[in-house]
Design an enzyme around this catalytic site. Structure first.
Site, short mmCIF file in Angstrom:
data_model
loop_
_atom_site.label_atom_id
_atom_site.label_comp_id
_atom_site.label_asym_id
_atom_site.label_seq_id
_atom_site.Cartn_x
_atom_site.Cartn_y
_atom_site.Cartn_z
CG HIS A 173 90.00 1.65 34.26
ND1 HIS A 173 89.63 1.06 35.44
CD2 HIS A 173 89.83 0.72 33.28
CE1 HIS A 173 89.24 -0.19 35.20
NE2 HIS A 173 89.34 -0.41 33.90
CG ASP B 149 84.23 -2.83 32.73
OD1 ASP B 149 84.09 -2.47 31.55
OD2 ASP B 149 85.25 -3.40 33.16
CG HIS C 268 88.67 -4.39 34.19
ND1 HIS C 268 88.20 -4.54 32.91
CD2 HIS C 268 89.76 -5.20 34.30
CE1 HIS C 268 88.97 -5.39 32.25
NE2 HIS C 268 89.92 -5.81 33.07
CG ASP D 56 84.92 -5.80 30.53
OD1 ASP D 56 83.89 -5.61 31.19
OD2 ASP D 56 85.89 -5.03 30.56
#
Length: 341
Positions: free
Chosen positions: A151, A186, A188, A275
């Site tokens: 990120h 991931d 995200h 995740d």
């Protein structure tokens, strides 16, 4: 990996909660490496020049020295948590630490504490050293990067990520190779990695993630984002519904690998988030241990020199087994890993 960065502050649905990026993740992830009997190497230090291929000097300076400057404020908190951020439109870089905190920290998931810089250096060094090893002929190397990185943009740390470890690995691979692909699995979207390479045609970025329409990072990660300028067509986003389990997730990985095969990279960087697991506390997708094993097998079968940078995967009893399952699949082990009782 490093345990010095152990953030406390986070806001979820308007409430202060314990940050999800806890140092305990180090032990749980290392347990998987130990259980598989894999060799472990200390990455050593990373040259500042390697970080400056991705981040600006003023961003590195903020990460390195910002906390100490924050402590000179009247009655400061134990972590840097900004209360204002620049928005769209005209803006200039501020001089004071409160303003710079808002410039360089993108959200309240990314508080900066006394040990954050040391941990960020360790995570970046792991990615850098893994890329060096692949450049030197290793087939694949897993970098236990903690804190994660996907990120983080050129000047912004966000979403638990201080520096973009995967992008640092990409740039090191490009010192020897002409083209590198990234595959982010991931839960995200890898928004920082996407934006760093969005205008380039020597790096293909692919991300498989929960639909950002209702999931972090919300504002980016949609399938119409395909790159710009020279990079047009070199970004692939595959957002998935939150109900997606193994079949849909694995099919998305196959789709991304097919695009990567068209690109014909010299090396691959995997942003290895765990995740997406059905029991991860962030509840984005419903992938099982078997899904992670299938993912590892498919990525290994693609046959590229590969750096795997650890991204997310938060505190649950299944985190260790999730990593074991992925790495077992990558290594071609026959039996899928079963969770410990």
């Amino acid at each position: 990996m490093s345990a010095e960065h152990d953030p406390v502050f986070r806001i979820v649905h308007g409430k202060m909660q314990r940050n999800a990026e806890q140092a305990e993740r180090c032990r749980l992830l290392m347990a998987a490496v130990t259980n598989l009997g894999l060799p472990v190497e200390d990455p050593g230090d990373i040259p500042r020049a390697a970080m400056l291929r991705v981040h600006t000097e003023r961003h590195l300076d903020f990460l390195e020295n910002g906390w100490a400057e924050w402590q000179t404020l009247t009655d400061p908190g134990i972590e840097i948590v900004p209360n204002q951020h620049p928005v769209q439109g005209l803006k200039s870089y501020p001089r004071g630490i409160v303003g710079r905190a808002g410039w360089h920290i993108g959200d309240t998931s990314m508080p900066l504490g006394e040990g954050s810089w040391k941990s960020a250096l360790g995570a970046a060094a792991a990615a850098y050293r893994a890329a060096q090893a692949v450049n030197d002929g290793e087939r694949a190397v897993y970098a236990l990067c903690r804190p994660p990185g996907h990120h983080a943009d050129v000047e912004i740390s966000a979403g638990h990520c201080l520096m973009n470890n995967a992008a640092i690995a990409v740039e090191e691979l490009l010192t020897k190779h002409k083209k590198v692909a990234t595959l982010d699995i991931d839960v995200h979207h890898g928004n920082g990695t996407q934006m760093i390479f969005y205008g380039r045609d020597d790096v293909l970025t692919c991300s498989i993630h929960a639909d950002p329409a209702e999931y972090y990072p919300f504002f980016v990660g949609y399938d119409h984002e395909t790159g710009e300028g020279k990079g047009a067509g070199y970004n692939l986003n595959l957002p998935l519904a939150p109900s997606t389990s193994d079949e849909g997730w694995v099919e998305a990985i196959k789709t991304a690998l097919a695009r990567i095969a068209e690109f014909k990279p010299d090396a691959l960087v995997v942003c290895l988030g765990l995740d997406a697991h059905e029991n991860d506390p962030l509840k984005g997708l419903k992938v099982t241990f078997d899904g992670f094993a299938q993912a590892g097998h498919l990525i290994a079968q693609a046959g590229y020199p590969t750096v795997m940078c650890q991204e997310g995967g938060y505190l649950s009893p299944d985190l260790t087994t999730s990593l074991e399952s992925y790495l077992s699949g990558f290594l071609g082990k026959d039996a899928l890993v079963e969770p410990a009782n």
